[in-house]
Design an enzyme around this catalytic site. Structure first.
Site, PDB file in Angstrom:
ATOM      1  N   HIS A  82     -20.163  48.083   3.948  1.00 27.29           N
ATOM      2  CA  HIS A  82     -19.101  47.581   4.826  1.00 27.29           C
ATOM      3  C   HIS A  82     -18.982  48.464   6.070  1.00 27.29           C
ATOM      4  O   HIS A  82     -19.218  49.670   6.008  1.00 27.29           O
ATOM      5  CB  HIS A  82     -17.763  47.440   4.087  1.00 27.29           C
ATOM      6  CG  HIS A  82     -17.176  48.709   3.545  1.00 27.29           C
ATOM      7  ND1 HIS A  82     -16.313  49.492   4.276  1.00 27.29           N
ATOM      8  CD2 HIS A  82     -17.296  49.324   2.347  1.00 27.29           C
ATOM      9  CE1 HIS A  82     -15.925  50.534   3.534  1.00 27.29           C
ATOM     10  NE2 HIS A  82     -16.517  50.457   2.363  1.00 27.29           N
ATOM     11  N   ASP A  84     -16.147  48.571   8.050  1.00 28.12           N
ATOM     12  CA  ASP A  84     -14.788  49.041   8.363  1.00 28.12           C
ATOM     13  C   ASP A  84     -14.490  50.334   7.613  1.00 28.12           C
ATOM     14  O   ASP A  84     -15.176  50.694   6.649  1.00 28.12           O
ATOM     15  CB  ASP A  84     -13.745  47.980   7.992  1.00 28.12           C
ATOM     16  CG  ASP A  84     -13.722  47.667   6.504  1.00 28.12           C
ATOM     17  OD1 ASP A  84     -14.813  47.487   5.931  1.00 28.12           O
ATOM     18  OD2 ASP A  84     -12.625  47.623   5.902  1.00 28.12           O
ATOM     19  N   GLU A 147     -13.316  45.397   4.196  1.00 26.10           N
ATOM     20  CA  GLU A 147     -13.453  45.713   2.766  1.00 26.10           C
ATOM     21  C   GLU A 147     -12.256  46.497   2.266  1.00 26.10           C
ATOM     22  O   GLU A 147     -11.722  46.233   1.188  1.00 26.10           O
ATOM     23  CB  GLU A 147     -14.746  46.517   2.535  1.00 26.10           C
ATOM     24  CG  GLU A 147     -15.128  46.668   1.068  1.00 26.10           C
ATOM     25  CD  GLU A 147     -14.525  47.872   0.356  1.00 26.10           C
ATOM     26  OE1 GLU A 147     -14.590  47.947  -0.871  1.00 26.10           O
ATOM     27  OE2 GLU A 147     -13.956  48.752   1.044  1.00 26.10           O
ATOM     28  N   ASP A 171     -21.738  51.863  -1.941  1.00 31.26           N
ATOM     29  CA  ASP A 171     -20.340  52.049  -1.536  1.00 31.26           C
ATOM     30  C   ASP A 171     -19.560  52.765  -2.631  1.00 31.26           C
ATOM     31  O   ASP A 171     -18.524  52.286  -3.086  1.00 31.26           O
ATOM     32  CB  ASP A 171     -19.716  50.675  -1.236  1.00 31.26           C
ATOM     33  CG  ASP A 171     -18.317  50.806  -0.665  1.00 31.26           C
ATOM     34  OD1 ASP A 171     -17.974  51.898  -0.165  1.00 31.26           O
ATOM     35  OD2 ASP A 171     -17.560  49.823  -0.728  1.00 31.26           O
TER      36      ASP A 171
HETATM   37 ZN    ZN Z   1     -16.087  51.821   0.762  1.00 29.66          ZN
END
Ligand code: ZN
Length: 386
Positions: A82, A84, A147, A171
């Site tokens: 992601h 963001d 996210e 992530d």
């Molecule tokens: Zn993350």
């Protein structure tokens, strides 16, 4: 303290630092998306962007998607991260430093290694594969927005375009080699108690106290770690306007998570009962919403993405650790939507704080892993050197 040479640290580190300097809190990914789109188009890739998540905001953006067509048979894969970040205190900007092989934000801003470390490693790997014309069995890239705080980009993503047989999100905190194989489902319960306001000193008997109703409901709830698979929390309570007024409104926001769907349902029913009983006792109305935030997954018995990831780590001699998490990520959404997908650790630490950091070694390990993964995905035919 002596700064390391950034130029000597190589193009992957330089690229990550470029991304870290572009602020991209959720809902404001326009600048980083434009930067990444230019970079990906420079590789000859066709980049598609979903509709912006917040159409009324000029700095909002949509998920980015592109595809590298297969050059050899094998297992097509999706790589995802992601773009963001969580917001930084006072909108501070990162001014990244590299000292003794560790990258930090250099200010009160979050560094944004969550999840730009993964974005950098994935795109750097694609660049190398394209530049060196390395054989691969089909790679798709999905960079989500929004996210943090709700997996909103993943939920809105055009996953129907994806042809990959399995996916890998990068992530997660912890050393590279960590593989999340299990994650819970989560529901939130929001209740607004609606009573009747009255002067607290003159006619309190005319009022119906919404704060008292909310307090009774919370006090009756089983919360915290309920068993090895289930947790529950009340995170927000808001009500009342003045100390001399019987408050007519109070809202509570609760959540429950479990690796076992039945236990989750039972906990939600228990919370709803506590809310309704308290409202009845205090003779107030209550408005309730229950939101399915994300669904759990369980690959502890194995599965295609786990096997590919573990073979790739094995190829590098990196120890693999299968772990369980209490959190949710885009992976929960992708699995629910039918794409078998695991979450992998990137080496980022202290995420969501100004102390966030990542080592140059972790970035390099992620790149090495992705190269090995691409090789595993194309099967056992031939050899690729890197
Ligand atoms: Zn993350």
């Amino acid at each position: 303290m002596r700064q390391d040479s950034i130029a000597a640290a190589g193009p992957l580190v330089t690229f990550f630092l470029e991304l870290a300097r572009i602020p991209s809190p959720s809902g404001h990914e326009r600048a980083i998306n434009d930067f990444l789109t230019t970079r990906l188009r420079g590789l000859g890739l066709e980049v598609r962007e979903d509709e912006p998540l917040y159409p009324d905001s000029g700095s909002s953006a949509g998920n980015l998607y592109c595809r590298l067509e297969a050059s050899v048979p094998g297992t097509p894969i999706l790589l995802s991260a992601h773009t963001d970040t969580v917001p930084s205190e006072d909108e501070a900007l990162p001014d990244p430093t590299l000292v003794d092989g560790v990258i930090r934000s250099g200010s009160r801003a979050v560094l944004g290694a969550d999840d730009k470390s993964a974005v950098a490693a994935i795109i750097h790997t694609l660049e190398r594969i394209i530049r060196e014309k390395l054989p691969q069995a089909g790679i798709e890239l999905l960079l989500t927005v929004g996210e943090e705080g709700g997996l909103r980009g993943a939920k809105a993503s055009s996953l129907e375009l994806v042809v990959a047989e399995c996916g890998f999100c990068l992530d997660c905190t912890g050393p590279v080699g960590g593989v999340i194989v299990r994650s819970p489902s989560q529901k939130t319960v929001n209740a607004t108690f609606i009573g009747k306001s009255a002067h607290a000193g003159v006619v309190p008997e005319d009022g119906r106290n919404a704060v008292v109703a909310a307090a009774k409901a919370v006090a009756a709830m089983k919360l915290g770690r309920l068993d090895g698979e289930t947790t529950a929390n009340v995170g927000i309570i808001r009500g009342g306007e003045a100390v001399n007024v019987v408050p007519d409104r109070c809202a509570i926001h609760c959540e429950a998570r479990s690796h076992d769907q039945e236990k989750l349902e039972n906990q939600v029913v228990h919370m709803l009962e506590a809310i309704n009983l308290a409202a009845a006792e205090e003779e107030v109305d209550v408005e309730i919403t229950v939101v399915d935030e994300f669904h759990g997954f369980d690959f502890s018995a194995g599965g295609l993405p786990i096997e590919l990831a573990e073979r790739a780590f094995g190829r590098l001699g990196l120890p693999t650790e299968r772990t369980s998490t209490g959190g949710g990520s885009d992976v929960n959404v992708f699995n629910l939507r039918g794409l078998p997908c695991v979450n992998l650790a990137t080496g980022m630490e202290c995420v969501h704080t100004p102390e966030e950091y990542i080592s140059v070694e972790s970035l390099q390990q992620m790149h090495d892993f992705l190269m090995a993964l691409v090789e595993e995905a194309r099967g056992a035919n031939g050899q690729m050197s890197f």
